[in-house]
Motif scaffolding. Structure first.
Motif, mmCIF file in Angstrom:
data_model
loop_
_atom_site.group_PDB
_atom_site.id
_atom_site.type_symbol
_atom_site.label_atom_id
_atom_site.label_comp_id
_atom_site.label_asym_id
_atom_site.label_seq_id
_atom_site.Cartn_x
_atom_site.Cartn_y
_atom_site.Cartn_z
ATOM 1 N N UNK A 95 0.866 -1.189 0.000
ATOM 2 C CA UNK A 95 0.000 0.000 0.000
ATOM 3 C C UNK A 95 0.899 1.235 0.000
ATOM 4 N N UNK A 96 0.824 2.026 -1.071
ATOM 5 C CA UNK A 96 1.829 3.083 -1.272
ATOM 6 C C UNK A 96 1.822 4.178 -0.205
ATOM 7 N N UNK A 97 0.656 4.393 0.407
ATOM 8 C CA UNK A 97 0.585 5.500 1.378
ATOM 9 C C UNK A 97 1.036 5.075 2.779
ATOM 10 N N UNK A 98 1.242 3.791 2.988
ATOM 11 C CA UNK A 98 1.711 3.313 4.295
ATOM 12 C C UNK A 98 3.223 3.108 4.243
ATOM 13 N N UNK B 12 -4.811 8.213 8.687
ATOM 14 C CA UNK B 12 -3.694 8.226 7.730
ATOM 15 C C UNK B 12 -4.181 8.647 6.348
ATOM 16 N N UNK B 16 -3.243 12.311 4.432
ATOM 17 C CA UNK B 16 -2.480 12.222 3.192
ATOM 18 C C UNK B 16 -3.257 12.788 2.002
ATOM 19 N N UNK B 362 -5.724 -1.358 -3.733
ATOM 20 C CA UNK B 362 -5.415 -1.449 -2.298
ATOM 21 C C UNK B 362 -6.451 -2.297 -1.558
ATOM 22 N N UNK B 365 -5.520 -5.734 -2.139
ATOM 23 C CA UNK B 365 -4.393 -6.148 -1.280
ATOM 24 C C UNK B 365 -4.905 -6.473 0.117
#
Lengths: 220, 454
Positions: A95-98, B12, B16, B362, B365
């Motif tokens: 996950x790119x934002x984590x 989060x 972001x 995501x 995932x």
């Protein structure tokens, strides 16, 4: 560990059903390191998805660690994926934002652990994979090999019954690929059961057992 | 997954994507601010109505006469309700009219038009031909004597006149109210200093006056300075014998705070002459008798003034009309707020759909590593709720910020904690309701399909 009997799977192509897997019988013992080798379009990814409980078969029986997967609801399969399977993807699927730590502890959080407990539990895995100095970095700040190590760490952290690797070296350079395969061997020696799919014979040869898949049929 | 961990993930995601959060929440910002302002303006309106009428005697009935030139508009007012009824005593003398007093009230007030007796044109002609009438103290005495159930009666009028004196450098125009001694008691006026006008002052037409608080401050600087001072109305000196406390109400069409009260007869002699349109105010002994007293008042007046129409209005109906008007405005604003919320909610839904689309991989995932449908649903739903909450908080702050601007337009705004809580609640509920469907869609994605989504 894995027992598949007479598995069939196809996809609808317009009005017609295109068979992908044909009467697959497959067995993996605990502690084995198996490579499923096949060219593109042979059905190896579909087989991998079914083994990983991410897709359902049209017919046949599938037992994972004694559990009848073919007779299990989607909600229960979520638990199976979380508790019994560790996925390692060709393109890492982070996950790119984590950051690294947040990516690695996700499976533990899903089991109901809190952040602190999860971080404590994964510290050993992070050390094993040499990611100690990278835990605060985002995936975009890592090399391909490091990303794959994060992916492996995420798969290992929940101590799954089986590790499923889909072309784990496919996106890596030769040196990083060798490192990952060496790591797999070490993990296998530590008792982990590993099933890896690949189209590369050299990669497959790192496994203890190779199974070939051609046109949806499995050959030992 | 623990709720605290889901909230951490939501946090989060939000930090972001700050810009997206702000843009998404704009609809909710406007909606929440609108709801808060609607409640505040509605409450302010109700308070203003209550304040305007707080000193008004609920049993007060005002009787006025307006000449034929302005009759048409007045008739409409009386006909449309709101407590005013137009009375035509001439019915008794019409070809088809019956005898007795009852017809006046019945036709003007209840049936609401002359067409009951014939063509509307005929009725209009009668109205135009009616005599020009000025209510007098004799009429007042008639009502006192002949109308049962009346506790008190007074007569008053108002006019504008030039006022000089005190600290004012130039003459100014003020409302001069010619009243009798019982006016203060009937209108619940209180004196800050001095005494109200007396019967003796009225009979001897003395040049004395009582000032409203605002007028006293404007002319003399303070109530204390005004008391026992002299001011000039139309160049004649008047001694200030009293100053009223600040009232903020309107009685018999006169705003006491800004008015200058003089004896009834004094005003006629020195200021207005006979060209006045007085209001007779009757107080019913019992509020429940108001309708009956109105009917009798109309009957007595019809006897004195055939072919003449008076406007009769009672305080209770005025309050009802004001409240009804206020409620209509509130409903209009609520409708506007609902529309804004729907538009805002659709905005949130759209952005969340895009967000789900963007995050499909995501989600794949997360599903692959064992995230349940419930957790994914909760994560997206909480994200929508948090965006809405942020929007609602900004909306409440915006409402607080624009309140002084709204008040500049003489709109009374009464902000309240309940209003703020309700607007927050509406904002969060809207975001959550509209955010549910995209969240549900995300939770139902098939892992392998989601994972392969680019």
């Amino acid at each position: 560990m894995i027992t598949m009997k007479n598995i069939n799977k196809g996809y609808m192509l317009g009005e017609e059903k295109l068979p992908i897997l044909k009467n697959i019988d497959f067995h993996v013992e605990r502690g084995e390191y198996v490579a499923i080798l096949g060219p593109s379009g042979s059905g190896k990814t579909t087989l991998m998805n079914i083994i990983g409980c991410m897709d359902v078969m049209d017919s046949g029986e599938y037992y994972l660690d004694g559990m009848a997967i073919h007779d299990t609801s989607e909600d229960r399969l979520t638990d199976v994926r979380n508790n019994k399977i560790g996925f390692i993807f060709q393109n890492y699927q982070l996950i790119p934002t984590y950051n690294v730590m947040q990516n690695i502890i996700m499976p533990l959080l899903m089991r109901g652990m809190n952040h602190k407990e999860a971080e404590e539990q994964c510290s050993e895995t992070i050390r094993l994979l040499g990611l100690d100095h990278r835990i605060g970095h985002r995936p975009s700040e890592l090399s391909g090999g490091q990303k794959q190590r994060v992916s492996i760490a995420r798969a290992l952290v929940g101590k799954p019954a089986i590790l499923l690797a889909d072309e784990p070296t496919g996106a890596l350079d030769q040196s990083s690929g060798k490192d990952v395969l060496k790591l797999f061997q070490e993990l296998n020696e530590m008792g982990n059961t590993i099933v890896m799919i690949t189209h590369d014979l050299n990669v497959a040869q790192s496994a203890k057992r190779i199974v070939r898949i051609v046109d949806g049929q499995l050959f030992e | 997954m623990r709720l605290s961990e889901i909230l951490r993930l939501v946090y989060l995601n939000l930090i972001q994507n700050k810009f997206k959060v702000i843009l998404t929440s704009i609809g909710i910002v406007v909606g929440s601010a609108t709801i808060m302002m609607v409640i505040a303006i509605g409450t302010g309106g109700r308070e203003e109505v209550a304040e305007q009428f707080k000193n008004l005697n609920a049993g007060a009935i005002d009787i006025t006469y307006e000449n034929a030139a302005s009759f048409s508009g007045m008739f409409v007012a009386g006909d449309s309700g709101g407590g005013s009824s137009s009375v035509t005593a001439a019915f008794n003398e019409m070809p088809s009219g019956g005898g007795g007093y009852g017809g006046g009230r019945g036709m003007g007030g209840d049936f609401g038009g002359f067409s009951f007796f014939g063509s509307g044109q005929s009725g209009a002609d009668d109205r135009i031909n009616q005599e020009d009438v000025t209510l007098t103290t004799d009429d007042m005495e008639d009502l006192q004597v002949f109308v049962p159930g009346v506790s008190d009666v007074t007569i008053s009028y108002s006019a504008n006149a030039s006022v000089e004196g005190g600290t004012m450098e130039a003459a100014s125009y003020y409302t001069i109210a010619g009243v009798q001694s019982n006016y203060a008691e009937m209108s619940n006026l209180e004196l800050a200093i001095g005494d109200f006008l007396t019967d003796e002052e009225n009979e001897s037409k003395e040049k004395v006056c009582v000032l409203g608080m605002t007028a006293a401050k404007a002319i003399f600087g303070s109530a204390y300075d005004a008391y026992d001072s002299v001011l000039y109305i139309d160049d004649r000196p008047y001694v200030v014998t009293g100053v009223l406390s600040e009232m903020g109400t309107v009685a018999s069409g006169i705003s006491p705070d800004t008015a200058i009260f003089i004896p009834y007869e004094t005003g006629i002699k020195y200021i207005t002459g006979d060209s006045i349109s007085p209001t007779i105010t009757v107080i019913a002994e019992d509020v429940n008798l108001v309708d009956q007293v109105i009917a009798n008042v109309e009957t007595v007046l019809a006897d004195s003034y055939p072919n003449t129409e008076f406007t009769v209005s009672d305080a209770g109906s005025k309050m009802e009309a004001a409240s009804a008007s206020n409620e209509t405005l509130t409903l209009l604003l609520i409708a506007m707020a609902i529309i804004v919320f729907i538009v805002g909610g659709i905005g949130i839904m759209n952005v969340l759909f895009v967000s789900v689309k963007e995050h499909t991989n995501e989600i794949g995932i997360l599903k692959a590593i064992g995230c349940s449908r419930r957790d994914i649903l909760l994560e997206f739903l909480l994200e929508a709720s948090c965006i809405s909450l942020i929007g609602a908080v900004i909306g409440v702050l915006l409402a607080l910020g624009i309140t002084p601007l709204v008040e500049l337009f003489s709109v009374r705004v009464s902000l309240s904690v309940i209003g703020a809580v309700l607007s927050l609640l509406f904002g969060v509920i809207t975001g959550s309701v509209f955010g549910f469907y995209p969240a549900y869609k995300a939770s139902r994605l098939i892992p392998v399909v989601a994972l392969n989504q680019e």
